[in-house]
Design a protein around this motif. Structure first.
Motif, short mmCIF file in Angstrom:
data_model
loop_
_atom_site.label_atom_id
_atom_site.label_comp_id
_atom_site.label_asym_id
_atom_site.label_seq_id
_atom_site.Cartn_x
_atom_site.Cartn_y
_atom_site.Cartn_z
N VAL A 73 0.63 -0.84 0.21
CA VAL A 73 0.18 0.03 -0.15
C VAL A 73 1.03 1.35 -0.17
O VAL A 73 1.81 1.57 0.73
CB VAL A 73 -1.13 0.21 0.80
N CYS A 82 -6.68 2.01 3.09
CA CYS A 82 -7.09 0.48 3.27
C CYS A 82 -6.70 0.51 4.44
O CYS A 82 -5.99 -1.15 4.68
CB CYS A 82 -5.80 0.87 2.41
N TYR A 114 -7.43 4.39 -4.98
CA TYR A 114 -8.09 4.18 -3.67
C TYR A 114 -8.13 5.35 -3.66
O TYR A 114 -7.39 6.40 -3.37
CB TYR A 114 -7.70 3.15 -1.98
N PHE A 125 -12.44 0.84 -3.94
CA PHE A 125 -11.46 0.46 -4.38
C PHE A 125 -11.73 0.63 -6.22
O PHE A 125 -12.79 0.26 -6.73
CB PHE A 125 -10.23 -0.81 -4.19
#
Length: 253
Positions: A27, A39, A166, A237
């Motif tokens: 991430v 996230c 995201y 997402f």
């Protein structure tokens, strides 16, 4: 075109254990706190199912309170790093890398510093099977810059990872040009209900962004209406319908 962020609950909801299909996941957080906001639930789900996860924090976040005497840049930089470590620990993740780029000072695409930064990021991505990056038009220079760096880094990998984006700052602009629109990506939601308490703890760990620093009235603060976008039992997402490249013409509206 219709925004994918309008009426988000229309998008498919995937069960929490579906994160197993992501494999080794990285991430990318433009600042310390973006990993928890966008996230946090996904990271907690990965940890719960034993899927390897790494967080890469791209900038130091030291410009959030430029007028604070109590927290000058060096102290704020150290604080935000400590907050990020505590946040990912709350999510069950212990692999975190800090690239240390200056807040609001990422290198410009096409420059030598950008190429060097992309090379370094490619090393941090390692053998990732899935990479999560901010939405390409997320309205903050560091979010757009992180997307560009990630796209350039991905081209340096032998096996291009699955690419998922995201939204963070696009949420308050859900009906604007910055938002993702139909045809640009496939939207889906991840059920994070069971790990929402962990996500809340992770966000709360970023105290510098939620009221700790009181001597800079013009400093940044995550407002309650902004935090509400991330206090839901699901995370959204976006997956583009085609491979992403560093020179993607759709990166900027």
């Amino acid at each position: 075109m219709s925004s994918l962020l309008i009426d988000p609950e229309r998008h498919p909801l995937r069960p929490g254990d579906s994160v197993r299909t992501l494999g080794r996941t990285v991430v990318l957080a433009p600042h310390p706190d973006d990993e928890s906001l966008g996230c946090g639930g996904l990271l907690a789900r990965l940890a719960a199912h034993g899927v390897p996860a790494r967080v890469v924090v791209v900038t130091d976040g030291a410009q959030s309170h430029p007028g604070s005497a109590a927290y000058p840049p060096e102290r704020l930089r150290a604080l935000r790093e400590a907050e990020a470590r505590a946040a990912v620990a709350a999510l069950g993740v212990d692999d975190i890398v800090f690239l240390g780029h200056p807040d609001c000072g990422l290198p410009v695409p096409g420059s030598a510093p950008f190429e060097a930064a992309a090379e370094r990021l490619a090393e941090a991505l390692g053998r990732a099977e899935t990479v999560l990056v901010p939405w390409r038009r997320d309205p903050h220079c560091d979010h757009v810059g992180t997307w560009a760096l990630a796209a350039a880094a991905a081209t340096r990998l032998d096996d291009p990872p699955r690419w998922i984006e995201y939204p963070v700052w696009a949420w308050p602009h859900a009906d604007g040009e910055e938002a993702p629109h139909e045809g640009e990506a496939r939207a889906w939601r991840l059920d994070i209900g069971a790990v929402l308490p962990a996500k809340r703890r992770a966000i709360a760990a970023h105290r510098s962004q939620t009221g700790l620093i009181t001597d800079d009235p013009d400093g940044f603060r995550l407002a309650p209406d902004m935090l509400a976008f991330f206090d839901r039992s699901w995370e959204l997402f976006l997956e583009p319908g085609r491979p992403v490249t560093a020179t993607d013409p759709h990166a900027h509206a």
